[in-house]
Design an enzyme around this catalytic site. Structure first.
Site, PDB file in Angstrom:
ATOM      1  CD  GLU A 225     -15.548  44.626  -1.276  1.00  0.00           C
ATOM      2  OE1 GLU A 225     -16.903  44.049  -1.223  1.00  0.00           O
ATOM      3  OE2 GLU A 225     -15.302  45.553  -1.153  1.00  0.00           O
ATOM      4  NE  ARG A 282     -20.927  49.922  13.413  1.00  0.00           N
ATOM      5  CZ  ARG A 282     -21.895  50.444  12.310  1.00  0.00           C
ATOM      6  NH1 ARG A 282     -21.883  49.522  11.142  1.00  0.00           N
ATOM      7  NH2 ARG A 282     -22.635  51.219  12.564  1.00  0.00           N
ATOM      8  CD  GLU A 367     -19.047  50.046   8.969  1.00  0.00           C
ATOM      9  OE1 GLU A 367     -18.928  50.062   7.914  1.00  0.00           O
ATOM     10  OE2 GLU A 367     -18.813  49.115   9.709  1.00  0.00           O
ATOM     11  CG  HIS A 398      11.007  49.277  20.633  1.00  0.00           C
ATOM     12  ND1 HIS A 398      12.071  49.536  21.271  1.00  0.00           N
ATOM     13  CD2 HIS A 398      10.169  48.654  21.680  1.00  0.00           C
ATOM     14  CE1 HIS A 398      12.261  48.955  22.302  1.00  0.00           C
ATOM     15  NE2 HIS A 398      11.043  48.397  22.846  1.00  0.00           N
TER      16      HIS A 398
HETATM   17  C1  G6Q Z   1     -20.725  46.363   9.489  1.00  0.00           C
HETATM   18  C2  G6Q Z   1     -20.879  46.863   8.132  1.00  0.00           C
HETATM   19  C3  G6Q Z   1     -20.065  46.277   7.185  1.00  0.00           C
HETATM   20  C4  G6Q Z   1     -20.522  44.740   6.873  1.00  0.00           C
HETATM   21  C5  G6Q Z   1     -19.674  44.470   5.307  1.00  0.00           C
HETATM   22  C6  G6Q Z   1     -20.072  43.132   5.053  1.00  0.00           C
HETATM   23  O1  G6Q Z   1     -21.217  46.960  10.493  1.00  0.00           O
HETATM   24  O2  G6Q Z   1     -22.406  46.846   7.893  1.00  0.00           O
HETATM   25  O3  G6Q Z   1     -18.618  46.187   7.551  1.00  0.00           O
HETATM   26  O4  G6Q Z   1     -20.197  43.982   7.798  1.00  0.00           O
HETATM   27  O5  G6Q Z   1     -20.045  45.431   4.406  1.00  0.00           O
HETATM   28  O6  G6Q Z   1     -21.335  43.024   4.639  1.00  0.00           O
HETATM   29  P1  G6Q Z   1     -22.159  41.500   4.614  1.00  0.00           P
HETATM   30  O7  G6Q Z   1     -21.952  40.541   5.589  1.00  0.00           O
HETATM   31  O8  G6Q Z   1     -23.661  41.694   4.059  1.00  0.00           O
HETATM   32  O9  G6Q Z   1     -21.418  40.939   3.405  1.00  0.00           O
END
Ligand code: G6Q
Length: 557
Positions: A225, A282, A367, A398
């Site tokens: 993405e 995270r 996660e 609400h």
């Molecule tokens: C979090 C996960 C996941 C990660 C994303 C983005 O603990 O590992 O949410 O942050 O997949 O990954 P990149 O920072 O490598 O693009």
């Protein structure tokens, strides 16, 4: 350090959770207390509401409205001891590779360790590196905020767009929204995460490429993405600035651990802000992933946020468990999930600026603790991570609060409120706080049939108007939502998550569960894009969905 690292990749044997003495005792204790109403618990102890509270690092927690007594707390604390929580906390803070499936240290606490402290990973003190990056971020932010950093055409930067997803998005978005009051309002901040082109299109529809700075935030710099959005942003910038490749250096910076991929993308590593494999996605909002946050609120406020994190870290690391906020909150979550069978947990900030906090917590909690095997690889025999969800109050009242009050699910709730309003307007804040107190009161004590009848309610309507009560909640009160307060609040939940993961003996720091879908998508992309009808070897449902989409879609030009 080397010896510790070697032993740390294999989990130390521990008595399985359900065989621990405290666990068994809690099971017996549960049968007795499950039927006791909070009305009785409060009736029997007029000081309960003052006694079952805890204040530390500027956070006040009222945990009196829980279905517990002193024995419950005693047994939960015993469970923490039998689960070797103290040892695990020390292991995390000292840089042991406690993320065993990825063979990594778990050191978000190092991101907020003060200058001069020492945390060693693989023989190296990581703290000086953390501060070097913070200093580099600060000097960059000062240049952008002051207008000294110019875009390719000489215009100053007015728009900052962070591209990232998951841990590289949710923390930055949440923190930006939470700390908007402290942000530089002359700058516009946007966040693009979804591979859905709408996210990108809406972010750029009214901004000038010559005034736009892109932060590509990706630990791996390979995420589908993020890299798709980054390439689209690159094309958009080049198109808007006459196709001059040199413009990229002025309009793109990267936050990553992967210098090789950053260079390949065309971003000068001088404009790359580094972090490390011991920072989980995270758990990274206080690393360079927080660059957009620092740009918004400035380096001093960012450092104040780090200080808030650190104060909570120190509290978690040093306070005895019975006076330890994250430990207590974590143990109470275990109590509801594993003994009452509560599957979800509601988080309701009575603070509009924290509107993205529940979404942020969803990743942090789910996660981290959505795991079905223990550190030894055996299937867990208890319920692990609860489903976290929520919305800011009073809006939720609400809408879905109905189910919390009168539904059949038991949903422990966290109410979060601040004594000072950031936007004092008339009586608004008093009304806001009256509502948060009222909700916790109504959930706990409800309304009996007798009370309902006394109000003159006709008999047939009485059952509908009865509130059973006995619905548990935490009430968290802080003085004011500041950068420092936000740091404390996030660290509180981080360590509560860790406490729960330790009891369950799971790896709270890996995320293998997100892998399979990613791999399958990579297989389906060429099948969707193929010019000729592809041979499909999925199940019949997936095959026919792909065929239907290929037939219906419009090819974008
Ligand atoms: C979090 C996960 C996941 C990660 C994303 C983005 O603990 O590992 O949410 O942050 O997949 O990954 P990149 O920072 O490598 O693009």
């Amino acid at each position: 350090m080397a010896a510790r690292t070697k032993s740390a990749v294999k989990a130390k044997a521990i008595t399985p959770l359900t065989k621990r003495k405290a666990w068994k005792a809690l099971g017996i204790h549960y049968k007795k207390i499950a039927k006791v109403h909070l009305r009785k618990l409060f009736g029997d102890d007029p000081k309960r509401g003052e006694r079952l509270t805890l204040e530390a690092a500027g956070i006040f927690l009222d945990y009196s409205k829980h279905r517990i007594n002193d024995q419950t707390i005693k047994l939960l604390l015993q469970l923490a001891d039998e689960s070797r929580l103290r040892e695990r906390i020390d292991a995390m803070f000292s840089g042991e590779k406690i993320n065993i499936t990825e063979k990594r240290a778990v050191l978000h606490v190092a991101l907020r360790a003060p200058k001069g402290s020492s945390i060693v990973v693989d023989g190296e003190n990581v703290v000086p590196g953390v501060h070097a990056v913070l200093d580099k971020m600060a000097s960059f932010c000062d240049r952008v905020r002051s207008g000294a950093w110019k875009g390719h055409t000489g215009k100053r930067i007015r728009n900052i767009i962070n591209i990232g997803i998951g841990g590289s998005d949710l923390g930055p978005v949440m923190a930006y929204e939470a700390l908007k009051q402290y942000s530089e309002r002359a700058l516009t901040f946007r966040f693009v995460s979804n591979v859905d082109g709408t996210d990108f299109a809406e972010a750029v529809r009214d901004v000038d490429p010559a005034e736009t700075l892109w932060i590509v935030s990706s630990k791996t710099f390979t995420t589908l993405e993020t890299m798709t959005n980054a390439h689209t942003a690159r094309d958009w910038t080049l198109k808007g600035l006459g196709g001059d490749e040199k413009s990229i250096a002025k309009h793109f910076v990267a936050v990553s651990t992967n210098a090789a991929e950053v260079t390949k993308f065309g971003i000068d590593t001088a404009n790359m802000f580094e972090f490390w494999d011991w920072v989980g996605g995270r758990y990274s909002m206080d690393s360079a992933i927080g660059l957009s946050t620092m740009l918004a609120i400035g380096p001093d406020n960012f450092r104040a946020m780090l200080s808030g994190f650190h104060q909570m870290d120190e509290h978690f690391r040093t306070a005895p468990f019975q006076q330890n906020l994250p430990v207590l909150m974590g143990l109470l979550s275990i109590w509801y999930g594993d003994f009452f069978g509560a599957q979800t947990s509601g988080v309701f900030p009575y603070e509009q600026y924290l509107k993205r906090f529940p979404a942020y917590l969803q990743q942090l909690t789910m996660e981290s603790n959505g795991k079905h095997v223990t550190l030894d690889g055996t299937h867990v025999n208890c319920q692990t991570g609860a489903i976290y969800w929520g919305e800011p109050g009073t809006n939720g009242q609400h809408s879905f609060y109905q189910l919390i009050h009168q539904g059949t699910e038991l949903i422990p709730c966290d109410f979060i409120a601040f004594a000072q309003a950031l936007n004092p307007v008339g009586r608004h804040h008093d009304m806001l706080l009256a509502n948060v107190f009222a909700q916790a009161e109504a959930l706990a004590f409800g309304k009996t049939p007798e009370q309902v009848k006394k109000e003159g309610t006709p008999d047939w309507l009485v059952p509908h108007r009865v509130f059973e009560g006995n619905r548990p909640s935490n009430t968290i009160i802080m003085d004011k939502l500041t950068p420092e307060a936000l740091g404390k609040l996030v660290a509180l939940y981080e360590h509560s998550v860790f406490t729960q993961g330790t009891i369950w003996h799971i790896d709270s720091f890996d995320q293998w569960g997100v892998e399979l879908g990613k791999v399958l998508a990579q297989r389906i992309i060429p099948e969707i894009e193929s010019a000729t009808e592809p041979k499909l070897a999925h199940d019949s449902s997936t095959n026919s969905l792909i065929r239907r989409y290929r037939k219906l879609r419009k090819i974008s030009s």
